[in-house]
Design a protein around this motif. Structure first.
Motif, short mmCIF file in Angstrom:
data_model
loop_
_atom_site.label_atom_id
_atom_site.label_comp_id
_atom_site.label_asym_id
_atom_site.label_seq_id
_atom_site.Cartn_x
_atom_site.Cartn_y
_atom_site.Cartn_z
N ASN A 155 -10.57 2.51 2.03
CA ASN A 155 -10.25 2.85 3.48
C ASN A 155 -9.87 4.29 3.60
O ASN A 155 -10.01 5.04 2.78
CB ASN A 155 -8.77 2.12 4.00
CG ASN A 155 -7.73 2.68 3.15
OD1 ASN A 155 -7.16 3.67 2.99
ND2 ASN A 155 -7.15 1.67 2.29
N ASP A 186 -7.31 5.82 5.24
CA ASP A 186 -6.14 6.30 5.56
C ASP A 186 -5.26 7.63 4.92
O ASP A 186 -4.35 7.99 5.40
CB ASP A 186 -4.99 4.86 5.23
CG ASP A 186 -5.43 3.59 6.12
OD1 ASP A 186 -6.00 4.08 7.13
OD2 ASP A 186 -5.12 2.61 5.85
N TYR A 187 -5.81 7.91 3.62
CA TYR A 187 -5.21 9.04 2.96
C TYR A 187 -6.03 10.28 3.17
O TYR A 187 -5.62 11.30 2.71
CB TYR A 187 -5.20 8.74 1.67
CG TYR A 187 -4.75 7.24 1.35
CD1 TYR A 187 -3.11 7.21 1.68
CD2 TYR A 187 -5.19 6.07 0.99
CE1 TYR A 187 -2.41 5.90 1.46
CE2 TYR A 187 -4.42 4.69 0.65
CZ TYR A 187 -3.15 4.89 1.01
OH TYR A 187 -2.49 3.74 0.87
N ARG A 234 0.89 -1.21 0.11
CA ARG A 234 -0.03 0.01 0.06
C ARG A 234 0.88 1.29 -0.05
O ARG A 234 1.98 1.29 0.72
CB ARG A 234 -1.04 0.03 1.21
CG ARG A 234 -2.05 -1.16 1.21
CD ARG A 234 -2.69 -1.26 2.48
NE ARG A 234 -3.45 -0.01 2.49
CZ ARG A 234 -3.56 0.41 3.70
NH1 ARG A 234 -3.07 0.10 5.06
NH2 ARG A 234 -4.35 1.70 3.94
N LEU A 292 0.68 3.76 1.62
CA LEU A 292 0.87 4.65 2.75
C LEU A 292 2.10 4.20 3.62
O LEU A 292 2.92 4.76 4.11
CB LEU A 292 -0.21 3.81 3.82
CG LEU A 292 -0.30 4.63 5.20
CD1 LEU A 292 -0.54 6.10 5.07
CD2 LEU A 292 -1.58 3.89 5.82
#
Length: 77
Positions: free
Chosen positions: A49, A51-52, A19, A21
């Motif tokens: 998700n 996460d960003y 990923r 990330l």
């Protein structure tokens, strides 16, 4: 001035493998282009998700390619 626009496709053989990330070379590329005011459509081979959220400006749009059709056999080839 013309609007600068880029599409970035990133994925590996398996969904959620490597990923962005955790891949600084890709994450930093997006951040640098964002700072240069490029509009960027980022297509990721990841499950949806949050996460960003908050990492980039509104010029960066994240699209998750997590369709079961694409990854049915474990590979998105």
């Amino acid at each position: 001035m013309r609007k600068r626009r880029i599409a970035l496709f990133y994925g590996r053989d398996h969904l959620n493998e490597a990923r962005i990330l955790y891949m600084p070379f890709v994450l930093n590329l997006i951040k640098c282009l964002d700072e240069e005011e490029y509009s960027i459509d980022v297509y990721l081979a990841e499950s949806v998700n949050g996460d960003y959220h908050g990492l980039f400006s509104q010029r960066v749009k994240i699209y998750f390619l997590d369709s079961r059709i694409i990854w049915r056999w474990g590979k998105g080839r």
